[in-house]
Design a protein around this motif. Structure first.
Motif, PDB file in Angstrom:
ATOM      1  N   TRP A  13       0.837  -1.203   0.000  1.00  0.00           N
ATOM      2  CA  TRP A  13       0.000   0.000   0.000  1.00  0.00           C
ATOM      3  C   TRP A  13       0.864   1.243   0.000  1.00  0.00           C
ATOM      4  CZ3 TRP A  13      -0.491   4.412   2.756  1.00  0.00           C
ATOM      5  CH2 TRP A  13      -1.640   5.176   2.538  1.00  0.00           C
ATOM      6  N   LEU A  14       1.907   1.247   0.837  1.00  0.00           N
ATOM      7  CA  LEU A  14       2.757   2.428   0.928  1.00  0.00           C
ATOM      8  C   LEU A  14       3.499   2.670  -0.378  1.00  0.00           C
ATOM      9  CD1 LEU A  14       3.787   4.754   2.596  1.00  0.00           C
ATOM     10  CD2 LEU A  14       5.541   3.245   3.548  1.00  0.00           C
ATOM     11  N   MET A  15       3.955   1.606  -1.028  1.00  0.00           N
ATOM     12  CA  MET A  15       4.633   1.785  -2.314  1.00  0.00           C
ATOM     13  C   MET A  15       3.707   2.423  -3.338  1.00  0.00           C
ATOM     14  SD  MET A  15       6.855  -1.723  -2.652  1.00  0.00           S
ATOM     15  CE  MET A  15       8.140  -2.091  -1.468  1.00  0.00           C
ATOM     16  N   THR A  16       2.440   2.049  -3.295  1.00  0.00           N
ATOM     17  CA  THR A  16       1.469   2.586  -4.238  1.00  0.00           C
ATOM     18  C   THR A  16       1.143   4.043  -3.949  1.00  0.00           C
ATOM     19  OG1 THR A  16       0.480   0.392  -4.523  1.00  0.00           O
ATOM     20  CG2 THR A  16      -0.871   2.278  -5.161  1.00  0.00           C
ATOM     21  N   ASN A  17       1.174   4.418  -2.683  1.00  0.00           N
ATOM     22  CA  ASN A  17       0.701   5.745  -2.276  1.00  0.00           C
ATOM     23  C   ASN A  17       1.799   6.707  -1.837  1.00  0.00           C
ATOM     24  OD1 ASN A  17      -2.504   5.607  -2.075  1.00  0.00           O
ATOM     25  ND2 ASN A  17      -1.681   3.637  -1.411  1.00  0.00           N
ATOM     26  N   ILE A  18       3.056   6.292  -1.895  1.00  0.00           N
ATOM     27  CA  ILE A  18       4.130   7.096  -1.328  1.00  0.00           C
ATOM     28  C   ILE A  18       4.279   8.455  -2.006  1.00  0.00           C
ATOM     29  CG2 ILE A  18       5.956   6.108  -2.797  1.00  0.00           C
ATOM     30  CD1 ILE A  18       7.778   6.203  -0.272  1.00  0.00           C
ATOM     31  N   THR A  19       3.891   8.559  -3.269  1.00  0.00           N
ATOM     32  CA  THR A  19       4.048   9.835  -3.973  1.00  0.00           C
ATOM     33  C   THR A  19       2.841  10.748  -3.803  1.00  0.00           C
ATOM     34  OG1 THR A  19       3.176   8.837  -6.009  1.00  0.00           O
ATOM     35  CG2 THR A  19       5.570   8.825  -5.703  1.00  0.00           C
ATOM     36  N   PRO A  21       0.565  13.556  -2.495  1.00  0.00           N
ATOM     37  CA  PRO A  21       1.035  14.795  -1.855  1.00  0.00           C
ATOM     38  C   PRO A  21       0.679  14.925  -0.381  1.00  0.00           C
ATOM     39  CG  PRO A  21      -0.808  15.228  -3.336  1.00  0.00           C
ATOM     40  CD  PRO A  21      -0.385  13.822  -3.583  1.00  0.00           C
ATOM     41  N   ASP A  22      -0.329  14.191   0.071  1.00  0.00           N
ATOM     42  CA  ASP A  22      -0.733  14.311   1.478  1.00  0.00           C
ATOM     43  C   ASP A  22      -0.117  13.248   2.375  1.00  0.00           C
ATOM     44  OD1 ASP A  22      -2.216  12.285   0.262  1.00  0.00           O
ATOM     45  OD2 ASP A  22      -3.948  12.580   1.574  1.00  0.00           O
ATOM     46  N   VAL A  23       0.647  12.309   1.824  1.00  0.00           N
ATOM     47  CA  VAL A  23       1.237  11.238   2.627  1.00  0.00           C
ATOM     48  C   VAL A  23       2.535  11.713   3.266  1.00  0.00           C
ATOM     49  CG1 VAL A  23       2.341   8.968   2.533  1.00  0.00           C
ATOM     50  CG2 VAL A  23       0.148   9.325   1.399  1.00  0.00           C
ATOM     51  N   ARG A  24       2.622  11.532   4.570  1.00  0.00           N
ATOM     52  CA  ARG A  24       3.838  11.832   5.315  1.00  0.00           C
ATOM     53  C   ARG A  24       4.328  10.542   5.976  1.00  0.00           C
ATOM     54  NH1 ARG A  24       2.915  15.418   2.606  1.00  0.00           N
ATOM     55  NH2 ARG A  24       2.768  17.659   3.049  1.00  0.00           N
ATOM     56  N   ILE A  25       5.624  10.316   5.960  1.00  0.00           N
ATOM     57  CA  ILE A  25       6.196   9.072   6.481  1.00  0.00           C
ATOM     58  C   ILE A  25       7.097   9.403   7.659  1.00  0.00           C
ATOM     59  CG2 ILE A  25       7.496   6.987   5.918  1.00  0.00           C
ATOM     60  CD1 ILE A  25       6.793   7.535   2.970  1.00  0.00           C
ATOM     61  N   VAL A  26       6.945   8.614   8.709  1.00  0.00           N
ATOM     62  CA  VAL A  26       7.655   8.867   9.955  1.00  0.00           C
ATOM     63  C   VAL A  26       8.381   7.598  10.395  1.00  0.00           C
ATOM     64  CG1 VAL A  26       7.345   9.333  12.417  1.00  0.00           C
ATOM     65  CG2 VAL A  26       6.038  10.641  10.720  1.00  0.00           C
ATOM     66  N   ASP A  27       9.661   7.717  10.679  1.00  0.00           N
ATOM     67  CA  ASP A  27      10.448   6.643  11.282  1.00  0.00           C
ATOM     68  C   ASP A  27      10.544   6.936  12.777  1.00  0.00           C
ATOM     69  OD1 ASP A  27      12.607   5.058  12.322  1.00  0.00           O
ATOM     70  OD2 ASP A  27      13.435   4.842  10.301  1.00  0.00           O
ATOM     71  N   LEU A  87       4.412  17.411   9.790  1.00  0.00           N
ATOM     72  CA  LEU A  87       3.214  16.630  10.089  1.00  0.00           C
ATOM     73  C   LEU A  87       2.121  17.603  10.512  1.00  0.00           C
ATOM     74  CD1 LEU A  87       4.925  13.924  12.320  1.00  0.00           C
ATOM     75  CD2 LEU A  87       4.662  13.927   9.819  1.00  0.00           C
ATOM     76  N   GLY A  88       0.985  17.513   9.881  1.00  0.00           N
ATOM     77  CA  GLY A  88      -0.035  18.477  10.249  1.00  0.00           C
ATOM     78  C   GLY A  88      -1.392  18.169   9.681  1.00  0.00           C
ATOM     79  N   ASP A  89      -2.243  19.163   9.761  1.00  0.00           N
ATOM     80  CA  ASP A  89      -3.627  19.026   9.334  1.00  0.00           C
ATOM     81  C   ASP A  89      -3.688  18.605   7.868  1.00  0.00           C
ATOM     82  OD1 ASP A  89      -3.972  20.046  11.851  1.00  0.00           O
ATOM     83  OD2 ASP A  89      -4.612  22.031  11.183  1.00  0.00           O
ATOM     84  N   GLY A  90      -4.538  17.636   7.585  1.00  0.00           N
ATOM     85  CA  GLY A  90      -4.706  17.169   6.217  1.00  0.00           C
ATOM     86  C   GLY A  90      -3.702  16.128   5.776  1.00  0.00           C
ATOM     87  N   SER A  91      -2.786  15.744   6.667  1.00  0.00           N
ATOM     88  CA  SER A  91      -1.772  14.743   6.316  1.00  0.00           C
ATOM     89  C   SER A  91      -2.273  13.336   6.609  1.00  0.00           C
ATOM     90  CB  SER A  91      -0.488  14.971   7.119  1.00  0.00           C
ATOM     91  OG  SER A  91       0.087  16.216   6.851  1.00  0.00           O
ATOM     92  N   ARG A  92      -1.944  12.422   5.711  1.00  0.00           N
ATOM     93  CA  ARG A  92      -2.076  10.995   6.009  1.00  0.00           C
ATOM     94  C   ARG A  92      -0.699  10.536   6.464  1.00  0.00           C
ATOM     95  NH1 ARG A  92      -4.361   7.843   0.949  1.00  0.00           N
ATOM     96  NH2 ARG A  92      -3.162   9.451  -0.160  1.00  0.00           N
ATOM     97  N   ILE A  93      -0.599  10.201   7.744  1.00  0.00           N
ATOM     98  CA  ILE A  93       0.696   9.891   8.327  1.00  0.00           C
ATOM     99  C   ILE A  93       0.860   8.381   8.465  1.00  0.00           C
ATOM    100  CG2 ILE A  93       2.189  10.201  10.338  1.00  0.00           C
ATOM    101  CD1 ILE A  93       0.667  12.814  10.908  1.00  0.00           C
ATOM    102  N   VAL A  94       1.966   7.873   7.952  1.00  0.00           N
ATOM    103  CA  VAL A  94       2.311   6.457   8.098  1.00  0.00           C
ATOM    104  C   VAL A  94       3.583   6.371   8.931  1.00  0.00           C
ATOM    105  CG1 VAL A  94       2.942   4.309   6.931  1.00  0.00           C
ATOM    106  CG2 VAL A  94       1.275   5.856   5.878  1.00  0.00           C
TER     107      VAL A  94
END
Length: 282
Positions: A13-19, A21-27, A87-94
């Motif tokens: 799923w992440l590979m499909t959606n990583i680009t 604009p609203d996806v943010r990725i957190v380690d 990270l903020g409003d409107g972000s999809r955070i993974v």
């Protein structure tokens, strides 16, 4: 996606959606100091991370004035740190980690305490990403500030006073995620100054039982066999509030999105000799 269904996403799923604009990725990788790790979580992130991933440090995004480790900061500090990470409003955070949900589940829970609903955990973490052929990056991620509006959910976080009121009450279930040896008082705590044992009325479901050998969370069917009455009002506790968040994540997978975490957990509870401690099997 919202607070229903599965709180985890797959590497595919992440590979499909990583680009998107609203996806943010957190380690949020974290290693307990008593395990004598060869590197810190931040060093692991620097060595190799999913492209676009920023580093979320649970020991820094914390109430550093507290005597207890990585306690939840106030909304002002949290929102400031989240904003600086983009990270903020409107972000999809993974959120993901490199250490079997330590501390991606904790970061997921913290974001939800602060009112962010669109947050998920990468099932299997970095290992799953690499296993699926995902590329790694070792360059810093320019975060770009984004406004974060905190809407604190106080029902998702408990303190010692809350827990003292729950002792002897059957209205809320307390699940302790520590290993059973520490829960029953057979084995010492990693923090040498603390006695082992458990909060009266709590039950033991070690966090390690929730995760499969490949680092992915067990299926809903397997989790139901481990979790008694998964829909009941529940507080999760552990050593210092990290493994407890894995319990909350697992119960969200079973449809219970309102599990609270005792933030100070055993580190706080056992530090006061006046609080009751139970040892031995029931």
């Amino acid at each position: 996606m919202s607070e229903q269904g599965d709180p985890l996403v797959s590497a595919d799923w992440l590979m499909t959606n990583i680009t998107a604009p609203d996806v943010r990725i957190v380690d949020a990788t974290w290693f307990a100091s008593w395990t004598n790790p060869v590197e810190t979580g931040r060093e692991a992130w620097k060595r190799g991370h999913i492209p676009k991933a920023v580093y979320f440090d649970i020991d820094e995004i914390a109430d550093t004035a507290s005597p207890y480790p990585h306690m939840m900061p106030d909304a002002v500090k949290f929102s400031s740190r989240a904003r600086k990470l983009g990270l903020g409003d409107g972000s999809r955070i993974v959120v993901y980690d490199q250490n079997r949900f330590f501390a991606s589940a904790r970061a997921w829970w913290m974001l939800r305490v602060m009112g962010h609903k669109d947050v998920y955990v990468l099932d299997g973490g970095l290992h799953a990403w690499v296993s699926e052929g995902g590329a790694l990056d070792d360059l810093p991620t320019p975060p770009g500030e984004r406004h974060f509006t905190p809407r604190v959910r106080s029902d998702l976080i408990m303190d010692a006073r809350d827990m003292e009121q729950l002792v002897g009450s059957a209205r809320v279930k307390i699940i302790d995620a520590r290993p059973d040896g520490r829960f029953f008082g057979r084995d010492p705590e990693p923090r040498a100054e603390l006695p082992s044992g458990h909060i009266p009325g709590s039950i033991n479901v070690p966090g390690s039982l929730l995760v499969s050998e490949d680092g992915r969370m067990k299926s809903a069917e397997e989790l139901r066999r481990l979790m008694p009455d998964p829909g009941a009002p529940t507080v999760a506790t552990c050593g210092s509030g990290v493994t407890a968040a894995i319990t909350a994540l697992a119960l969200a997978r079973l449809g219970n999105w309102d599990v609270a975490v005792y933030d100070g957990s055993w580190t706080e509870w056992a530090s006061d000799p006046s609080r009751p401690i139970v040892r031995g099997a029931p």
